[in-house]
Design a protein around this motif. Sequence first.
Motif, mmCIF file in Angstrom:
data_model
loop_
_atom_site.group_PDB
_atom_site.id
_atom_site.type_symbol
_atom_site.label_atom_id
_atom_site.label_comp_id
_atom_site.label_asym_id
_atom_site.label_seq_id
_atom_site.Cartn_x
_atom_site.Cartn_y
_atom_site.Cartn_z
ATOM 1 N N MET A 103 0.842 -1.189 0.000
ATOM 2 C CA MET A 103 0.000 0.000 0.000
ATOM 3 C C MET A 103 0.882 1.247 0.000
ATOM 4 O O MET A 103 2.061 1.198 -0.268
ATOM 5 N N GLY A 104 0.287 2.350 0.346
ATOM 6 C CA GLY A 104 0.996 3.612 0.399
ATOM 7 C C GLY A 104 -0.013 4.745 0.477
ATOM 8 O O GLY A 104 -1.234 4.529 0.400
ATOM 9 N N GLY A 105 0.496 5.948 0.642
ATOM 10 C CA GLY A 105 -0.371 7.112 0.691
ATOM 11 C C GLY A 105 0.388 8.339 0.261
ATOM 12 O O GLY A 105 1.625 8.361 0.287
ATOM 13 N N PHE A 106 -0.341 9.376 -0.153
ATOM 14 C CA PHE A 106 0.341 10.605 -0.541
ATOM 15 C C PHE A 106 -0.424 11.830 -0.086
ATOM 16 O O PHE A 106 -1.607 11.772 0.276
ATOM 17 N N PHE A 107 0.291 12.963 -0.115
ATOM 18 C CA PHE A 107 -0.295 14.252 0.216
ATOM 19 C C PHE A 107 0.420 15.305 -0.610
ATOM 20 O O PHE A 107 1.640 15.238 -0.792
ATOM 21 N N GLY A 108 -0.330 16.279 -1.117
ATOM 22 C CA GLY A 108 0.254 17.377 -1.874
ATOM 23 C C GLY A 108 -0.450 18.673 -1.551
ATOM 24 O O GLY A 108 -1.598 18.671 -1.086
ATOM 25 N N ALA A 109 0.229 19.781 -1.776
ATOM 26 C CA ALA A 109 -0.373 21.089 -1.514
ATOM 27 C C ALA A 109 0.217 22.117 -2.463
ATOM 28 O O ALA A 109 1.390 22.023 -2.856
ATOM 29 N N VAL A 110 -0.596 23.116 -2.816
ATOM 30 C CA VAL A 110 -0.142 24.244 -3.618
ATOM 31 C C VAL A 110 -0.819 25.484 -3.051
ATOM 32 O O VAL A 110 -2.015 25.480 -2.773
ATOM 33 N N SER A 111 -0.028 26.553 -2.848
ATOM 34 C CA SER A 111 -0.545 27.688 -2.099
ATOM 35 C C SER A 111 0.190 28.966 -2.476
ATOM 36 O O SER A 111 1.209 28.956 -3.182
ATOM 37 N N LYS A 112 -0.313 30.084 -1.965
ATOM 38 C CA LYS A 112 0.372 31.374 -2.082
ATOM 39 C C LYS A 112 1.434 31.523 -0.997
ATOM 40 O O LYS A 112 2.200 32.482 -1.010
ATOM 41 N N ARG A 113 1.465 30.599 -0.061
ATOM 42 C CA ARG A 113 2.428 30.631 1.035
ATOM 43 C C ARG A 113 3.277 29.372 1.003
ATOM 44 O O ARG A 113 3.053 28.461 0.211
ATOM 45 N N ASP A 114 4.248 29.286 1.868
ATOM 46 C CA ASP A 114 5.087 28.097 1.971
ATOM 47 C C ASP A 114 4.257 26.924 2.514
ATOM 48 O O ASP A 114 3.478 27.088 3.459
ATOM 49 N N VAL A 115 4.423 25.739 1.894
ATOM 50 C CA VAL A 115 3.598 24.580 2.272
ATOM 51 C C VAL A 115 4.418 23.443 2.863
ATOM 52 O O VAL A 115 3.925 22.326 3.011
ATOM 53 N N VAL A 116 5.678 23.708 3.221
ATOM 54 C CA VAL A 116 6.544 22.627 3.692
ATOM 55 C C VAL A 116 5.947 21.919 4.902
ATOM 56 O O VAL A 116 5.881 20.681 4.951
ATOM 57 N N LEU A 117 5.505 22.666 5.899
ATOM 58 C CA LEU A 117 4.973 22.018 7.094
ATOM 59 C C LEU A 117 3.664 21.294 6.799
ATOM 60 O O LEU A 117 3.400 20.229 7.384
ATOM 61 N N ASP A 118 2.845 21.828 5.913
ATOM 62 C CA ASP A 118 1.602 21.139 5.553
ATOM 63 C C ASP A 118 1.910 19.770 4.950
ATOM 64 O O ASP A 118 1.300 18.756 5.321
ATOM 65 N N VAL A 119 2.856 19.730 4.012
ATOM 66 C CA VAL A 119 3.185 18.462 3.361
ATOM 67 C C VAL A 119 3.892 17.524 4.347
ATOM 68 O O VAL A 119 3.629 16.312 4.377
ATOM 69 N N TYR A 120 4.761 18.063 5.170
ATOM 70 C CA TYR A 120 5.473 17.265 6.170
ATOM 71 C C TYR A 120 4.491 16.538 7.093
ATOM 72 O O TYR A 120 4.558 15.314 7.259
ATOM 73 N N PHE A 121 3.560 17.285 7.676
ATOM 74 C CA PHE A 121 2.587 16.650 8.559
ATOM 75 C C PHE A 121 1.548 15.854 7.773
ATOM 76 O O PHE A 121 1.047 14.833 8.251
ATOM 77 N N GLY A 122 1.221 16.323 6.580
ATOM 78 C CA GLY A 122 0.246 15.602 5.760
ATOM 79 C C GLY A 122 0.722 14.215 5.370
ATOM 80 O O GLY A 122 -0.028 13.243 5.418
ATOM 81 N N VAL A 123 1.999 14.110 4.998
ATOM 82 C CA VAL A 123 2.563 12.796 4.677
ATOM 83 C C VAL A 123 2.672 11.945 5.934
ATOM 84 O O VAL A 123 2.343 10.746 5.933
ATOM 85 N N ASP A 124 3.131 12.547 7.021
ATOM 86 C CA ASP A 124 3.265 11.806 8.277
ATOM 87 C C ASP A 124 1.950 11.173 8.702
ATOM 88 O O ASP A 124 1.928 10.034 9.200
ATOM 89 N N TYR A 125 0.849 11.866 8.475
ATOM 90 C CA TYR A 125 -0.467 11.346 8.837
ATOM 91 C C TYR A 125 -0.903 10.172 7.954
ATOM 92 O O TYR A 125 -1.949 9.569 8.208
#
Length: 476
Positions: free
Chosen positions: A1-23
Motif C-alpha cells: 500500500m501507500g499514501g500521498f499528500f500534496g499542496a499548492v498555495s500562495k504561502r510556503d507549504v513545507v509544514l503542511d506536506v510534512y505533517f500531511g505525509v506523516d499522517y
Amino acid sequence: MGGFFGAVSKRDVVLDVYFGVDYHSHLGTRRAGMVFCDGTGGFNKEIHSIENTPFRSRFDADVERFHGTSGIGCISDTDPQPLLVRSHHGTFAITTVGAINNADELIEEYFERGGAQFMAMSSGAVNSTELVAALINQRDDLVEGIMFAQEAVKGSLTLLVMTEDGIVFAARDRMGRLPVMIGRDTAGEGYCVSLESFVYHKLGYEDAYELGPGEIVRMTAEGFETEVTAGDKMKICAFLWVYYGYPNSNYEGMNVEVMRYRNGHIMARDEAMAGTLPEVDYVAGVPDSGTPHAIGYANESGATFARPFIKYTPTWSRSFMPSNQKVRDRIAEMKQIPVPELIRDKRLLLVDDSIVRGTQLANTVDFLYETGASEVHMRSACPPIMFSCPYLSFSRGKSDMDLIARRVVRELEGPAGDEHLDEYADSSTERGKCMLQRICEQLGFDSLGYQSLPGLLEAIGIDPEQVCTYCWDGRE
C-alpha cells in the motif's frame, strides 16, 4: 500500500506536506519522500527509509532546509519515491500508489519502441514510479500521458504529478479503488490533495472535492479544475473501511469508525438470528483496527466490552518493521501485554478486522490460554479471504495459498475445492462448516465466525456495485 499528500498555495507549504505525509504513516512502512518547488524551476527533494525509524524522525532535519509554495510527498510500501523526471514535458515530480501487475510486459514494450534504459534497483527490478513516468512521456502532454499510463497498467494506478511551475495534477485510479480528496485552505490561500480526509482537516483545510474514478484534476493556488471527467464505474476497496483506512476518515460519504461499529452490530445481529451467539464474559477487539468492530458486536449482543490485553506501541509501533520474520514474530508477541484479571477463568470473544494467514492470531490464542482464559472464541469482521489482492498489494502474501482459508480448502478437498469457494465462504453450508471447524482446530479457537459478504456491504452502506470485493469472491 501507500499514501500521498500534496499542496499548492500562495504561502510556503513545507509544514503542511510534512505533517500531511506523516499522517499517512499507517499506510506504509518502507520508504517515504517529499519534493517541493516555488514555481521558478528549482526543486528540493529527499527520500528516506522508514523501515526502522518513523517518518517524522527521518525528515525532521530536512524540513529546515526545504521551501516551496508547492509540494508533494508519499509514504510507500514499494519503491523509493517521489521521483524527479526530466522529459519533453519539462521537469516534473511524480509519486504513485497502486500495483502494476504487467510491469515486465510494459518494460519490454518500452524497449521495442526505442526506449534505451531504466535505472535498475539492486534487485534488478525497475522502480514502478519510473516506469509510470516513462509511460507518461510517450504522449504529447501530461494529461494525455497520465491517461495512457492508467490504461496501460494492469492493476491500479493513482498518482500525483507536480510540474516545475508548481502545478499539481491528481489522478484517481480508473476504477476508483482508492479515494483522492481535495481540501481548501480555510484562509483562502491554497489547496491540498490527500488519500485521507482527516489529514487536511487537522491542517486547516476544509472539504472541497472528491475525485471520481479515473478523474484527473489540475490544482493551483487559485483553484482546481477537472482535466478528465470521472468514469461511471467504480470499485473502491472495501478494506478501506474494514482495516487500513484511518478511523476519522470518510470515503464516498461513509465514515470508517461508524462503519466498523455498524459492521460489528450486524455480525452480532445475524448470529443472534442464527442462534450461534456464544455465552461469554467479555467481547474484545484485537487492537487496534478490530476494536471498533468489537464495540459494535458487544453493544448489539449485550455482552460486556473489555480490553483483556493491550498493545504496547511506544517502542515497537509496527510489528512488521524488521526484515527478519523471527524478529517480527517476537515483536508481535512482546507487544501484547495482558490484563490477567480480565483473562483468568474468563470466556472471551475476540473480534479482528480479518484473518489473513492466521499466524499472529494463533500466537494470540496461545497467549490468552497461557494467561488463564477458559474459552477463546474468534470472529472476523470480514468474510474468508480467498484471493490475494491484485490491485493494491495491501497483503504481503505472494500466493493464494498463503491465505489460511485457501490452504484449508486445499487440505479438505484438494484442487477440486477451488470450484466450491462460494460454499466454503458461507458458514451455513456443509463445506463452510467444515472449513470453520478445521481452522478452529489449527488455531485453537473454541468457535469461529466470519462476517458475511452481504453483511459487510450493508455496513459500508454505499451501492454494492461500487465496492471491490475481489479478495472474497474473485469478481473483478
